[in-house]
Design a protein around this motif. Structure first.
Motif, PDB file in Angstrom:
ATOM      1  N   TYR A 169       0.821  -1.208   0.000  1.00  0.00           N
ATOM      2  CA  TYR A 169       0.000   0.000   0.000  1.00  0.00           C
ATOM      3  C   TYR A 169       0.855   1.258   0.000  1.00  0.00           C
ATOM      4  O   TYR A 169       2.027   1.255   0.407  1.00  0.00           O
ATOM      5  N   ILE A 192      -0.241   5.117   1.278  1.00  0.00           N
ATOM      6  CA  ILE A 192      -1.341   5.877   1.894  1.00  0.00           C
ATOM      7  C   ILE A 192      -0.885   7.306   2.175  1.00  0.00           C
ATOM      8  O   ILE A 192       0.149   7.523   2.815  1.00  0.00           O
ATOM      9  N   GLU A 241      -5.593   9.314   6.247  1.00  0.00           N
ATOM     10  CA  GLU A 241      -4.437   8.512   6.661  1.00  0.00           C
ATOM     11  C   GLU A 241      -4.734   7.774   7.963  1.00  0.00           C
ATOM     12  O   GLU A 241      -4.432   6.584   8.111  1.00  0.00           O
ATOM     13  N   SER A 259      -4.935   3.747   7.584  1.00  0.00           N
ATOM     14  CA  SER A 259      -3.800   3.056   8.215  1.00  0.00           C
ATOM     15  C   SER A 259      -4.286   2.196   9.377  1.00  0.00           C
ATOM     16  O   SER A 259      -3.798   1.077   9.581  1.00  0.00           O
ATOM     17  N   SER A 260      -5.288   2.691  10.124  1.00  0.00           N
ATOM     18  CA  SER A 260      -5.821   1.881  11.233  1.00  0.00           C
ATOM     19  C   SER A 260      -6.560   0.658  10.696  1.00  0.00           C
ATOM     20  O   SER A 260      -6.468  -0.439  11.266  1.00  0.00           O
ATOM     21  N   ILE A 264      -5.925  -0.926   7.791  1.00  0.00           N
ATOM     22  CA  ILE A 264      -4.926  -1.854   7.249  1.00  0.00           C
ATOM     23  C   ILE A 264      -4.248  -2.626   8.376  1.00  0.00           C
ATOM     24  O   ILE A 264      -4.065  -3.849   8.289  1.00  0.00           O
ATOM     25  N   LYS A 265      -3.887  -1.928   9.434  1.00  0.00           N
ATOM     26  CA  LYS A 265      -3.215  -2.602  10.561  1.00  0.00           C
ATOM     27  C   LYS A 265      -4.153  -3.614  11.221  1.00  0.00           C
ATOM     28  O   LYS A 265      -3.722  -4.653  11.711  1.00  0.00           O
ATOM     29  N   SER A 269       2.564  -4.463   3.927  1.00  0.00           N
ATOM     30  CA  SER A 269       3.580  -3.434   4.177  1.00  0.00           C
ATOM     31  C   SER A 269       3.501  -2.373   3.099  1.00  0.00           C
ATOM     32  O   SER A 269       2.931  -2.606   2.026  1.00  0.00           O
ATOM     33  N   HIS A 329       4.047   2.277   2.391  1.00  0.00           N
ATOM     34  CA  HIS A 329       4.434   3.624   2.810  1.00  0.00           C
ATOM     35  C   HIS A 329       3.205   4.382   3.286  1.00  0.00           C
ATOM     36  O   HIS A 329       2.185   4.395   2.602  1.00  0.00           O
ATOM     37  N   ILE A 330       3.324   5.031   4.446  1.00  0.00           N
ATOM     38  CA  ILE A 330       2.247   5.851   4.998  1.00  0.00           C
ATOM     39  C   ILE A 330       2.800   7.238   5.294  1.00  0.00           C
ATOM     40  O   ILE A 330       3.816   7.378   5.964  1.00  0.00           O
ATOM     41  N   GLY A 386      -8.190   7.423  13.992  1.00  0.00           N
ATOM     42  CA  GLY A 386      -7.368   6.223  13.937  1.00  0.00           C
ATOM     43  C   GLY A 386      -7.713   5.206  14.999  1.00  0.00           C
ATOM     44  O   GLY A 386      -6.943   4.272  15.244  1.00  0.00           O
TER      45      GLY A 386
END
Length: 689
Positions: free
Chosen positions: A483, A485, A495, A499-500, A502-503, A510, A512-513, A639
């Motif tokens: 990804y 983001i 973001e 990102s929350s 995806i985690k 894996s 870049h955020i 998040g």
């Protein structure tokens, strides 16, 4: 040219001469023709073929009339790759012609002077040349090019090679001479009709009837209404302006006005879809559906229609009329009575045998025996001709098939039709029609639907990934996810949300955020992942510029499903003049990426985040403790997601990516956001374990 009038200095073109000129233009084409001109010529000759009842030839020429410039880009990329891998490729491409000269019994003076440059022992030289002879291109690469390989016979051959599960439909705008005279912003709304071509279809397969085309009036409006094309384009401009200015809102009154405008835009796009479905396509929307997975349902529909034909004595119905009736009655559970009756009337009167009508047509003030297609005749003449051919009235014919449709709607045998599972539909959409949200038509709800540039790209992707295609689907693994983001660092809440998610759902992924990825990383993500997610502005493909291969995203070796969630990430954009449109999916398909999913126009991040996270949670298997739809999202924009919930819905995965796309549209309450989401490429699903 037939005649030259010396008194007026005008050349008079008769019908046959006109056709000869068109034939010469489309057959004696240059190696890389001008895209818009080539497409116009193909549309013209397709319309001529349709008027002459040459259905297969018509479908072939229409297939050549869309996205031709993208083919040139694909050929150019192949040539660049060859040159990169083999520095002698430019030289060796001339070896075969020299071999042909040596082998020829008749040699011209020009060729003889060429051979004088070679050693005297031609046989030894011929053996030497064999070492450098270029490899012959596979057929799917040849067909991508502009050559004699692009012909009707090969077109039919390709359709037979493609998976039998696919329903392939092309939507083409009619030829408009103003394309050569006016700016695109003006002639794009001058579309009076579209051609719907069924290249493959369940019922045409049964009847051994090849591709068929119907002409459908477009832009038909009621008094006081704006034409559909103008309404859609003005709606998109207002949508863009509303979203663009949203960040400047700083008081309650302006914010309230913003939401009022968003609601108004949403009502307008609903109206566009409603007009497309009910008034524009009408009963012809029945031709857009996929093949039924349960073939017994299809056989029952055939039985109903064939019974009416036998009982009433429709002895002169053509194969085309039967295919159209089968499709119409199969979809009758989702059509109104008016849509069914109107479409039956057009099928019975406008799609019969032209020569039968020509022979019995009587004198009429408004109709001539020199008509080209049946819909040029008035309804009274069509009705009289129908009655003379079939020995009963059109009204009785409509009544007979409508009664069959009512039995299908109300009977017990076919109650499953409305929610029956279907196989993939692949749309080839003319660039002038690409902005319309075809996938959100009510008749296509919860069906696997995708788009592709043209039959050439469909065949190319199929052949390149043939070893991974099973039962009409590219079979994928969901193991490797990458990804990017918020690389521009301007969408903080997006973001935090994505990102929350995806985690939580895709912990092994894996990427870049909050930072731009190096170009080589971006390409590696596209090449090495099963699923690639981009969340940011636009399509993100500019991050591949500067990569070591020097080719941008076209230098990737696509195996991934690419999900690009930015504004207009898969729309077609045009430069000024007659420049052909382009989009990120063009480059990704050239790089053989099997599917690209994205947005047709401007969208807002929160609603898109809902759609994208729902899509991934349906499609990607996860070890997360609570299904995503049950997770508390009150603080998601910070998040924070809440897994401590009492009501937990059962996990309902969807391994068919196109069905996951369809279901994900329901994650937002805004039709403008939902209808923006489209898939382009091959049908994809996760491999069965």
């Amino acid at each position: 040219m037939e005649d030259f009038n010396v008194f007026t200095n005008e050349i008079e073109l008769t019908g046959p001469a006109y056709k000869r000129i068109l034939n010469k233009y489309v057959k004696d084409i240059p190696f890389t023709p001008n895209g818009p001109n080539y497409e116009s010529g193909r549309k013209l000759i397709a319309e001529e073929c349709l008027a002459d009842g040459m259905e297969t030839e018509c479908a072939f020429h229409f297939s050549e009339s869309v996205a031709s410039s993208v083919r040139t880009l694909a050929v150019y990329r192949d040539e660049q790759i060859k040159t990169t891998e083999n520095k002698l490729s430019k030289i060796t491409m001339y070896i075969e012609p020299v071999n042909n000269i040596i082998s020829s019994n008749t040699i011209t003076k020009e060729e003889e002077s060429l051979l004088q440059l070679l050693p005297n022992d031609l046989e030894d030289q011929k053996e030497s040349l064999k070492k450098f002879a270029p490899k012959e291109l596979p057929f799917h690469k040849k067909y991508m090019r502009f050559s004699s390989d692009n012909n009707v016979a090969n077109f039919v051959k390709i359709l037979k090679q493609l998976p039998k599960e696919w329903t392939i439909i092309q939507l083409t705008a009619h030829y408009n001479p103003n394309e050569n005279l006016k700016p695109f912003s003006e002639y794009r709304s001058e579309i009076s009709s579209i051609y719907l071509t069924l290249m493959t279809n369940d019922y045409s397969d049964l009847t051994s009837f090849g591709p068929l085309t119907v002409e459908i009036p477009a832009n038909v409006t009621k008094l006081g209404e704006k034409p559909l094309f103008e309404e859609l384009y003005s709606l998109l401009v207002e949508n863009y302006n509303t979203i663009e200015k949203a960040q400047l809102l700083n008081n309650k009154r302006l914010i309230k006005n913003y939401w009022n405008r968003r609601e108004d835009i949403d009502l307008r796009i609903k109206s566009v879809i409603n007009v497309m479905y009910k008034e524009w396509l009408g009963g012809w929307s029945s031709l857009l559906t996929g093949k039924l997975e349960d073939s017994t349902l299809r056989d029952l529909v055939v039985q109903y229609v064939d019974t009416v034909i036998a009982d009433w004595g429709f002895i002169k119905l053509t194969s085309k009329q039967k295919v159209l009736l089968y499709n119409l009655l199969e979809s009758s559970t989702q059509l109104s009575s008016q849509q069914i009756k109107s479409c039956v009337r057009m099928i019975l009167t406008q799609h019969g045998n032209t020569e039968d009508v020509r022979q019995i047509l009587t004198n009429c003030e408004s109709c001539s025996k020199d008509f080209r297609i049946l819909n040029e005749l008035c309804f009274e003449c069509l009705s009289q001709c129908f009655e003379k051919i079939h020995h009963f009235s059109v009204v009785d014919g409509i009544k007979a098939f409508f009664e069959a449709a009512t039995k299908i709607k109300d009977g017990d045998e076919l109650t499953q039709l409305k929610k029956a599972k279907r196989k993939p539909v692949i749309f080839i959409v003319d660039e002038l029609l690409d902005t319309f949200p075809w996938e959100t038509l009510p008749i296509l709800h919860h069906q696997p639907v995708t788009r592709i540039e043209n039959i050439h790209f469909l065949y190319n992707l199929y052949m390149e990934h043939q070893d991974k295609i099973l039962d009409g689907y590219f079979t994928s693994e969901p193991d490797v996810g990458r990804y990017v983001i918020n690389p521009d660092k301007s969408l903080e809440r997006m973001e935090a949300r994505m990102s929350s998610f995806i985690k939580y759902w895709c912990g092994a992924w894996s990427g870049h955020i909050g930072e731009p990825p190096p170009p080589d990383d971006f390409l590696r993500y596209l090449s090495a992942s099963d699923i690639f997610l981009y969340c940011g502005h636009g399509d993100g493909c500019h991050f591949a510029k500067g990569a070591a291969n020097g080719a941008g995203v076209e230098g990737a070796t696509g195996r991934s499903a690419a999900l690009l969630s930015g504004c207009g990430s898969v729309r077609l954009s045009r430069a000024p003049g007659r420049t052909p449109p382009s989009g990120a999916h063009h480059s990704l398909h050239i790089a053989e990426c099997p599917i690209v999913i994205g947005m047709l126009w401007e969208v807002t991040d929160l609603e898109v985040d809902k759609v994208v996270s729902t899509l991934l949670s349906l499609y990607v298997p996860s070890d997360a403790p609570v299904d995503w739809k049950s997770v508390g999202k009150a603080k998601w924009s910070q998040g924070i997601i809440d897994t401590d919930v009492e009501q937990r819905a059962p996990v309902s995965p969807e391994r068919d990516l196109l069905l996951a796309v369809s279901k994900a549209r329901g994650a937002t309450n805004f039709t403008m956001i939902a209808s923006s989401l489209v898939a382009r490429g091959l049908p994809v699903r996760i491999r069965d374990q």
